[in-house]
Motif scaffolding. Structure first.
Motif, short mmCIF file in Angstrom:
data_model
loop_
_atom_site.label_atom_id
_atom_site.label_comp_id
_atom_site.label_asym_id
_atom_site.label_seq_id
_atom_site.Cartn_x
_atom_site.Cartn_y
_atom_site.Cartn_z
N ASN A 56 0.81 -1.22 0.00
CA ASN A 56 0.00 0.00 0.00
C ASN A 56 0.85 1.27 0.00
OD1 ASN A 56 0.84 -0.15 2.84
ND2 ASN A 56 -0.63 1.51 3.10
N GLY A 57 2.08 1.17 0.44
CA GLY A 57 2.95 2.33 0.50
C GLY A 57 3.64 2.63 -0.82
N LEU A 58 3.36 1.84 -1.85
CA LEU A 58 3.97 2.03 -3.17
C LEU A 58 2.91 2.47 -4.17
CD1 LEU A 58 6.19 -1.20 -3.19
CD2 LEU A 58 6.84 1.11 -2.47
N GLU A 59 3.31 3.32 -5.10
CA GLU A 59 2.37 3.82 -6.10
C GLU A 59 1.96 2.69 -7.07
OE1 GLU A 59 0.98 6.97 -6.54
OE2 GLU A 59 1.75 7.25 -4.51
N PRO A 60 0.67 2.55 -7.36
CA PRO A 60 0.23 1.48 -8.27
C PRO A 60 0.62 1.76 -9.70
CG PRO A 60 -1.61 2.88 -7.68
CD PRO A 60 -0.45 3.33 -6.83
N GLU A 61 0.65 0.70 -10.50
CA GLU A 61 1.00 0.73 -11.93
C GLU A 61 2.41 1.24 -12.16
OE1 GLU A 61 -1.03 -0.83 -13.80
OE2 GLU A 61 -2.46 -0.99 -12.13
N ARG A 62 3.31 0.89 -11.24
CA ARG A 62 4.72 1.24 -11.40
C ARG A 62 5.57 0.00 -11.09
NH1 ARG A 62 5.57 6.45 -12.30
NH2 ARG A 62 7.83 6.22 -12.02
N TYR A 63 6.76 -0.01 -11.67
CA TYR A 63 7.71 -1.09 -11.44
C TYR A 63 8.74 -0.67 -10.40
CZ TYR A 63 5.95 -3.62 -15.51
OH TYR A 63 5.15 -4.31 -16.40
N TYR A 64 9.12 -1.64 -9.58
CA TYR A 64 10.09 -1.40 -8.52
C TYR A 64 11.18 -2.46 -8.56
CZ TYR A 64 6.52 1.76 -6.76
OH TYR A 64 5.60 2.77 -6.65
N LYS A 65 12.31 -2.11 -7.97
CA LYS A 65 13.44 -3.03 -7.89
C LYS A 65 13.83 -3.24 -6.42
CE LYS A 65 17.15 -2.71 -10.61
NZ LYS A 65 18.47 -2.24 -11.15
N LEU A 66 14.10 -4.49 -6.06
CA LEU A 66 14.58 -4.82 -4.73
C LEU A 66 16.11 -4.83 -4.72
CD1 LEU A 66 12.16 -7.78 -3.95
CD2 LEU A 66 12.14 -5.55 -2.83
#
Length: 363
Positions: free
Chosen positions: A330-340
């Motif tokens: 929930n703390g991340l913007e939807p419809e976006r890609y993220y990297k760990l």
């Protein structure tokens, strides 16, 4: 993860020069000191509120243990004439206020909701006529209003800025959250301002503008609740001792719903495992990262760190299966890609593991 973000339910900027103007729909929050067109010293302050039910739910039902910290975060949109050093102040607001539907650029100005003079102009409710115990506001001359806030040093929080520090706001407001949770005071949000000794003076004038919850960017304000959810139980798995490491995500589904919680599991092995007489490949021997290991999340498009390494709040846990950590999407913007990203310290060497561990948050 042990970092849970809450987004605002309302915000506005209060302008002393426009005492009746509401800005509840503005994409920007302003905390500035300026000289008006008729040569008077003026200021602006930001007010912002986060949902009480979400704060209560997180701290009551999600925080493991009684210890947590809370940080108020806002991202800089624009600044001008910034001095070398300055300090911003956060106080909890006394009494309710209305968001309104105005913008700073509206002409004629919108006057419903909160403004410098009013909590809610539609009802004629001003910020104060008298001051409840332990509160203050701007009460002299023509500047009557500007919010009403608690003055106790227990609730006051500050952040100092220098020429080399980030200009984003990240103020620790744990004491205020504790007061809300104990019902010592009610949650009516925060006011962000310059020091009282700095406002309405001839000192340097400068502009600070931050993204509001109405922004169309990926930088809305947030209230971050952080706690230590670290657990380390190795079972029969050995801890890796070589600084030549290969890491992989065991259970990355690549896409996650915005309201989901994902426990990522990390497979760790030696890059060059020692020969061993066994019935399976030595490359399948799973090991554990040492306790000084941390995770981070980066926005893939902007390359911006969304959640940074933290030696308390983003430690990587372990059990008898593997290393792991939890992420609240929930703390991340939807419809976006993220990297760990992962970081560990082995034999005194700091190792960063950045091997295209991608995922997307969807609605």
């Amino acid at each position: 993860m042990a970092v849970y973000k809450i987004f605002p339910e309302k915000s506005a900027t209060l302008y002393s020069y426009y005492p009746d103007k509401n800005t509840g729909l503005d994409e920007i929050l302003e905390i500035s000191t300026f000289l008006s067109s008729d040569n008077t010293n003026e200021v602006s302050r930001a007010i912002i509120k986060f949902p009480t039910d979400q704060i209560n739910d997180i701290i009551t039902n999600k925080v493991s243990g009684s210890n947590y910290d809370a940080y108020l975060k806002l991202y800089l949109a624009n600044a001008s004439s910034i001095p070398v050093d300055y300090t911003l102040f956060s106080h909890p607001i006394s009494g309710s206020w209305e968001k309104g539907t105005g913008r700073e650029s509206n002409s004629p100005e919108t006057t419903n909701g909160a403004s410098w003079r009013y909590r809610n102009q539609l009802s004629g409710s001003t910020w104060f006529s008298t001051f409840p115990t332990g509160t203050t506001g701007s009460y002299t001359g023509s500047n009557l209003g500007g919010g009403l806030w608690y003055t106790s040093s227990l609730y006051q929080a500050t952040q100092s800025f220098t020429s080399i520090t980030s200009k984003d706001i990240e103020i620790k407001v744990t004491n205020t959250i504790n007061a809300w949770m104990s019902s010592s005071i009610s949650n009516n949000g925060f006011i962000l301002k310059h020091s009282s000794s700095f406002e309405f003076t001839t000192q340097s004038k400068f502009e600070l503008k931050y993204f509001s919850e109405n922004t169309h960017t990926i930088y809305p304000p947030s209230l971050e609740i952080r706690w230590n959810d670290f657990s380390y139980s190795t079972g029969s798995l050995p801890t890796i001792t070589s600084d030549l490491i290969v890491a992989s995500i065991l259970n990355n589904k690549n896409e996650y719903q915005q309201d989901s919680v994902q426990r990522f599991r990390i497979n760790i092995r030696d890059k060059y495992p020692a020969r061993s007489f066994q019935t399976s490949s030595v490359y399948l021997n799973n090991k554990l990262l040492p306790t000084a290991s941390y995770w981070s999340i980066k926005d893939l498009d902007t390359e911006e760190i969304v959640i940074d390494y933290d030696t308390t709040y983003t430690k990587i846990s372990a059990d008898s299966t593997s290393n792991y950590f939890d992420v609240y999407m929930n703390g991340l913007e939807p419809e976006r890609y993220y990297k760990l990203l992962f970081k560990t310290i082995v034999n005194g060497n700091t190792i960063v593991m950045d091997d295209n561990y991608y995922f997307k948050v969807i609605r």
